[in-house]
Design a protein around this motif. Structure first.
Motif, PDB file in Angstrom:
ATOM      1  N   TRP A 179      49.545  -7.644  73.849  1.00  0.00           N
ATOM      2  CA  TRP A 179      48.629  -8.605  73.220  1.00  0.00           C
ATOM      3  C   TRP A 179      47.422  -7.918  72.604  1.00  0.00           C
ATOM      4  O   TRP A 179      46.932  -6.914  73.149  1.00  0.00           O
ATOM      5  CB  TRP A 179      48.125  -9.627  74.256  1.00  0.00           C
ATOM      6  N   SER A 180      47.017  -8.502  71.506  1.00  0.00           N
ATOM      7  CA  SER A 180      45.756  -8.099  70.906  1.00  0.00           C
ATOM      8  C   SER A 180      44.927  -9.368  70.758  1.00  0.00           C
ATOM      9  O   SER A 180      45.404 -10.360  70.193  1.00  0.00           O
ATOM     10  CB  SER A 180      46.020  -7.481  69.532  1.00  0.00           C
ATOM     11  N   PHE A 181      43.727  -9.344  71.293  1.00  0.00           N
ATOM     12  CA  PHE A 181      42.832 -10.494  71.159  1.00  0.00           C
ATOM     13  C   PHE A 181      41.755 -10.130  70.150  1.00  0.00           C
ATOM     14  O   PHE A 181      40.778  -9.446  70.484  1.00  0.00           O
ATOM     15  CB  PHE A 181      42.233 -10.860  72.521  1.00  0.00           C
ATOM     16  N   GLY A 182      42.014 -10.483  68.905  1.00  0.00           N
ATOM     17  CA  GLY A 182      41.068 -10.186  67.832  1.00  0.00           C
ATOM     18  C   GLY A 182      40.945  -8.695  67.545  1.00  0.00           C
ATOM     19  O   GLY A 182      39.974  -8.266  66.924  1.00  0.00           O
ATOM     20  N   ASP A 183      41.897  -7.900  67.969  1.00  0.00           N
ATOM     21  CA  ASP A 183      41.838  -6.438  67.766  1.00  0.00           C
ATOM     22  C   ASP A 183      42.870  -6.068  66.694  1.00  0.00           C
ATOM     23  O   ASP A 183      42.758  -6.489  65.556  1.00  0.00           O
ATOM     24  CB  ASP A 183      42.068  -5.776  69.128  1.00  0.00           C
ATOM     25  N   TYR A 184      43.943  -5.327  67.045  1.00  0.00           N
ATOM     26  CA  TYR A 184      44.913  -4.968  66.009  1.00  0.00           C
ATOM     27  C   TYR A 184      45.714  -6.200  65.577  1.00  0.00           C
ATOM     28  O   TYR A 184      45.729  -7.227  66.281  1.00  0.00           O
ATOM     29  CB  TYR A 184      45.847  -3.841  66.472  1.00  0.00           C
ATOM     30  N   PHE A 185      46.367  -6.083  64.426  1.00  0.00           N
ATOM     31  CA  PHE A 185      47.121  -7.257  63.949  1.00  0.00           C
ATOM     32  C   PHE A 185      48.505  -6.815  63.464  1.00  0.00           C
ATOM     33  O   PHE A 185      49.098  -5.893  64.039  1.00  0.00           O
ATOM     34  CB  PHE A 185      46.289  -7.996  62.884  1.00  0.00           C
ATOM     35  N   LYS A 186      49.001  -7.400  62.383  1.00  0.00           N
ATOM     36  CA  LYS A 186      50.418  -7.266  62.016  1.00  0.00           C
ATOM     37  C   LYS A 186      50.885  -5.811  61.856  1.00  0.00           C
ATOM     38  O   LYS A 186      51.958  -5.435  62.313  1.00  0.00           O
ATOM     39  CB  LYS A 186      50.681  -8.010  60.704  1.00  0.00           C
ATOM     40  N   LYS A 187      50.073  -5.002  61.182  1.00  0.00           N
ATOM     41  CA  LYS A 187      50.509  -3.645  60.831  1.00  0.00           C
ATOM     42  C   LYS A 187      50.864  -2.839  62.098  1.00  0.00           C
ATOM     43  O   LYS A 187      51.960  -2.295  62.210  1.00  0.00           O
ATOM     44  CB  LYS A 187      49.397  -2.947  60.049  1.00  0.00           C
ATOM     45  N   GLU A 188      49.918  -2.821  63.052  1.00  0.00           N
ATOM     46  CA  GLU A 188      50.150  -2.022  64.266  1.00  0.00           C
ATOM     47  C   GLU A 188      51.243  -2.657  65.130  1.00  0.00           C
ATOM     48  O   GLU A 188      52.080  -1.948  65.702  1.00  0.00           O
ATOM     49  CB  GLU A 188      48.867  -1.906  65.104  1.00  0.00           C
ATOM     50  N   ALA A 189      51.240  -3.990  65.222  1.00  0.00           N
ATOM     51  CA  ALA A 189      52.241  -4.646  66.086  1.00  0.00           C
ATOM     52  C   ALA A 189      53.648  -4.285  65.602  1.00  0.00           C
ATOM     53  O   ALA A 189      54.551  -3.974  66.405  1.00  0.00           O
ATOM     54  CB  ALA A 189      52.048  -6.156  66.073  1.00  0.00           C
ATOM     55  N   ILE A 190      53.842  -4.303  64.289  1.00  0.00           N
ATOM     56  CA  ILE A 190      55.162  -3.989  63.729  1.00  0.00           C
ATOM     57  C   ILE A 190      55.472  -2.492  63.901  1.00  0.00           C
ATOM     58  O   ILE A 190      56.558  -2.114  64.354  1.00  0.00           O
ATOM     59  CB  ILE A 190      55.206  -4.420  62.242  1.00  0.00           C
ATOM     60  N   ALA A 191      54.513  -1.650  63.603  1.00  0.00           N
ATOM     61  CA  ALA A 191      54.747  -0.202  63.689  1.00  0.00           C
ATOM     62  C   ALA A 191      55.061   0.222  65.127  1.00  0.00           C
ATOM     63  O   ALA A 191      55.966   1.025  65.366  1.00  0.00           O
ATOM     64  CB  ALA A 191      53.518   0.552  63.174  1.00  0.00           C
TER      65      ALA A 191
END
Ligand code: GLY
Length: 531
Positions: A95-107
C-alpha cells in the motif's frame, strides 16, 4: 519453493522498498458496519484512504486473512467445485497512502513476478480499465503507458468496471485497477487458443493473480464518486494462486498449502484424492470443501466470531454445516472430523498466524460441539430431504423451512442439495415461512416470558457436556417463568451443566434434574414445541 518461502519473499521484497511490514488484521470485522468479514487487505486501512487517520509509514505491506462469503465479494458457491476459489484466503498486499502511485506500483509488481519469482513473461497478460460513462470516467491510459515499458501492447487488454474498477463494498474507497493474469496451460493448449482470448473468461488455468488498485475515489451512499484527499495504491495478490503458479501446479489444492489436509482426509476417510479436475469426483470436491472451509471456520472463531444463529455468526455456522454435510455424504465420515484437523492447521500457520495455536483448545471445543450438534440431526434431515415430493421440479418453501427449523439445514445447503438433484427451492416460500415463525416467536415472547430472577452473585456458567453426561452438584444461577398455553414452565440456568442447549433448528439435550428427592424432566424445547 515452499509456500512459506514465497510469502516471506513477497514481504522481504516490499521491505526492501521501504514498506513497513504489519500483521494481518483479524478476519472478523467488528469496526465497520458495512462489512462483516475482512474481504481484502485494504479493509484495515480504510481510514487512511479516506484521510480520517494518518499511518506511521506511508508504505505498508502484509499478508491478510480474507473471507469472501457475503456481500459484494462472495465466492462460496465456487469453492470445492473448481480449483482456485476459496472462502478464506491470504491476500498479499502493498500500500501507498498518498506516496508512490501507478508508475512504481506497476514497475515493482513486474520486478517481483518476473525478476524475483521468475515467472515467464510470455505467459503474462495485464488488464486495464476501459472507462465508464455512468461514472464519468475515461479509460486508464496512464496505466497503459506505464505498462508499455514492460509488456507488449497487444498483451494489455481493456475491461469494464465489473473487472477493472475495484470497490470494497457498496460504499467506501475505490478506483480503477489493473490486473495481472497468468496463463499456466500446456504449450499444446496455448497453441490452440491464445491466452489473451481466455483472460477473465473463468478459465481455471488463465487466472488473475494480482490486482493493483489506484484508489482515488470514495463511493458515497447515493452512488456518486468523490475524490479522495490523496491518490493511493492498494494491491492484492492471491497467495494460494501465486503458490500454484510458482510450484508448477494447475490447482491451488495441489500446492503445499492444501496437500497436508488432503492427505489427512484421505487417511480419515479411506478414499483417494484423484487430482482429476475434469472428472470432478464427489469425494475430491468434498476434500477440497473440507480443506477450505476448515480454515475459514477456524480462523473466524480464533478471531472472535463464534458460530450463532444470526449475522456473522450464522455465516460461520453455515460454512461449518456445509463442510459437515460434504464429509458426511461424500467421504462417508460419520463422526466429527473438522476439529481433528486443527492441530495440523495450527502448526502449518504457526509462524504467520500464531493466534490459532494460542487458542487451540477453545477453537477445538467450539468446532467439535458445532459438528456434533449438526451430525445429531443431519441423517434424519437427509432422510427427510430424500422423502420430499419434488415432482413439481421444486422443493416448497414449507419443506425447506422444515429442514431449516427442525434439522438445522441452512437454506443454502438445501439449495445446494436440491441443485445436485436437478431441482429448485421456493426461496420466497421459505422466506414467508421464516417470517411467520419470527412473528409467532415475537408474539409468544411478548405474552409469556417473565423476568429472570438471579440467585447467585457469580453469573458464570460452565458447560461440561463435551466430557460428561451428568453433573453431581450444580446450583441454579437464575431462572424465569415461561407461560405456555396457560401452563407455567421454567427456564433454568445452572452454574455447571452437561446439557447442550441450542436454538435455531437443533435438538437440545434432554434428561433429568434432581432437586432433593424431586425429579424434574428437562425437555427438548424444539421437539416439544413448548417454548
Ligand atoms: N483491494 C484489491 C483486491 O482486493 O483485489
Amino acid at each position: 519453493m515452499k509456500s512459506s518461502e514465497i510469502r516471506q519473499q513477497f514481504l522481504d521484497f516490499f521491505e526492501s522498498k521501504q514498506h513497513k511490514i504489519v500483521p494481518s488484521a483479524p478476519i472478523v470485522n467488528k469496526d465497520d458496519p458495512t462489512l462483516m468479514f475482512i474481504n481484502a487487505g485494504m479493509n484495515q486501512f480504510k481510514d487512511y484512504f479516506l484521510g480520517n487517520k494518518t499511518p506511521d509509514n506511508p508504505r505498508i505491506s502484509d499478508t491478510q486473512k480474507c473471507l469472501r462469503v457475503s456481500g459484494k465479494q462472495n465466492d462460496l458457491e465456487e469453492v470445492g467445485i473448481d480449483s482456485y476459489h476459496h472462502t478464506m484466503f491470504e491476500m498479499l498486499g502493498n500500500w501507498s497512502f498518498g506516496d508512490y502511485f501507478k508508475k512504481e506500483a506497476i514497475a515493482w509488481a513486474w520486478e517481483l513476478l518476473i525478476d524475483v519469482f521468475k515467472i515467464d513473461k510470455a505467459n503474462v497478460y495485464v488488464t486495464v480499465f476501459e472507462g465508464d460513462k455512468s461514472d464519468g470516467l475515461e479509460a486508464d491510459m496512464e496505466a497503459v503507458e506505464f505498462w508499455k515499458e514492460w509488456i507488449e501492447e497487444d498483451k494489455i487488454l481493456y475491461f469494464d468496471r465489473k473487472d477493472n474498477f475495484w470497490e470494497m463494498g457498496e460504499t467506501g474507497p475505490c478506483g480503477p485497477c489493473t490486473e495481472i493474469h497468468v496463463d499456466i496451460r500446456s504449450e499444446a493448449e496455448k497453441a490452440k487458443v491464445p491466452g489473451k482470448d481466455l483472460v477473465n473468461m473463468d478459465h481455471p488455468q488463465v487466472i488473475e493473480i494480482w490486482n493493483l488498485v489506484f484508489i482515488e475515489f470514495n463511493r458515497k451512499a447515493d452512488g456518486s464518486l468523490e475524490n479522495l484527499p490523496k491518490k493511493n495504491i492498494d494491491t492484492g495478490m492471491g497467495f494460494e494462486r501465486l503458490c500454484m503458479v510458482l510450484q508448477g501446479k494447475t490447482s491451488n489444492y495441489d500446492t503445499d498449502v492444501f496437500i497436508p489436509f488432503i492427505k489427512f482426509l484421505e487417511k480419515e476417510s479411506g478414499k483417494k484424492y484423484t487430482f482429476d479436475y475434469a472428472h470432478t469426483a464427489k469425494s475430491d470436491i468434498a476434500m477440497r470443501v473440507v480443506a477450505d472451509h476448515l480454515r475459514a471456520v477456524a480462523f473466524a472463531i480464533t478471531d472472535g466470531q463464534l458460530p450463532s444463529n444470526n449475522g456473522a455468526g450464522y455465516v460461520i455456522r453455515r460454512i461449518l454445516r456445509r463442510a459437515v454435510r460434504y464429509y458426511y455424504s461424500f467421504l462417508e465420515v460419520r463422526n466429527p472430523l473438522l476439529h481433528k484437523m486443527l492441530p495440523l492447521l495450527a502448526s502449518e500457520f504457526e509462524l504467520v498466524f500464531p493466534e490459532l495455536k494460542n487458542q487451540l483448545e477453545m477453537v477445538t471445543k467450539v468446532i467439535h460441539g458445532e459438528e456434533q450438534a449438526f451430525l445429531n440431526t443431519l441423517e434424519k434431515g437427509i432422510n427427510r430431504f430424500n422423502a420430499i415430493d419434488t415432482s413439481s421440479g421444486a422443493i416448497s418453501g414449507k419443506d425447506a423451512f422444515e429442514l431449516f427449523d427442525t434439522f438445522g439445514f441452512p437454506i443454502d445447503l438445501t439449495r445446494l442439495m436440491a441443485s445436485e438433484n436437478g431441482v429448485k427451492v421456493d426461496d420466497k416460500g421459505f422466506d414467508t415461512a421464516l417470517a411467520e415463525q419470527q412473528n409467532r416467536g415475537r408474539a409468544d415472547a411478548q405474552k409469556s416470558v417473565g423476568d429472570w430472577t438471579e440467585l447467585t452473585a457469580d453469573p458464570s456458567v460452565e458447560f461440561v457436556g463435551f466430557d460428561h453426561l451428568s453433573v453431581d452438584d450444580a446450583a441454579v444461577v437464575k431462572y424465569r417463568t415461561v407461560k405456555i398455553k396457560k401452563k407455567d414452565q421454567f427456564q433454568i440456568v445452572l452454574n455447571k451443566t452437561p446439557f447442550y442447549a441450542e436454538s435455531g433448528g437443533q435438538h437440545g439435550d434432554t434428561g433429568l434434574m434432581f432437586f432433593g428427592e424431586e425429579k424434574v424432566p428437562v425437555l427438548d424445547t424444539q421437539k416439544e414445541n413448548d417454548l
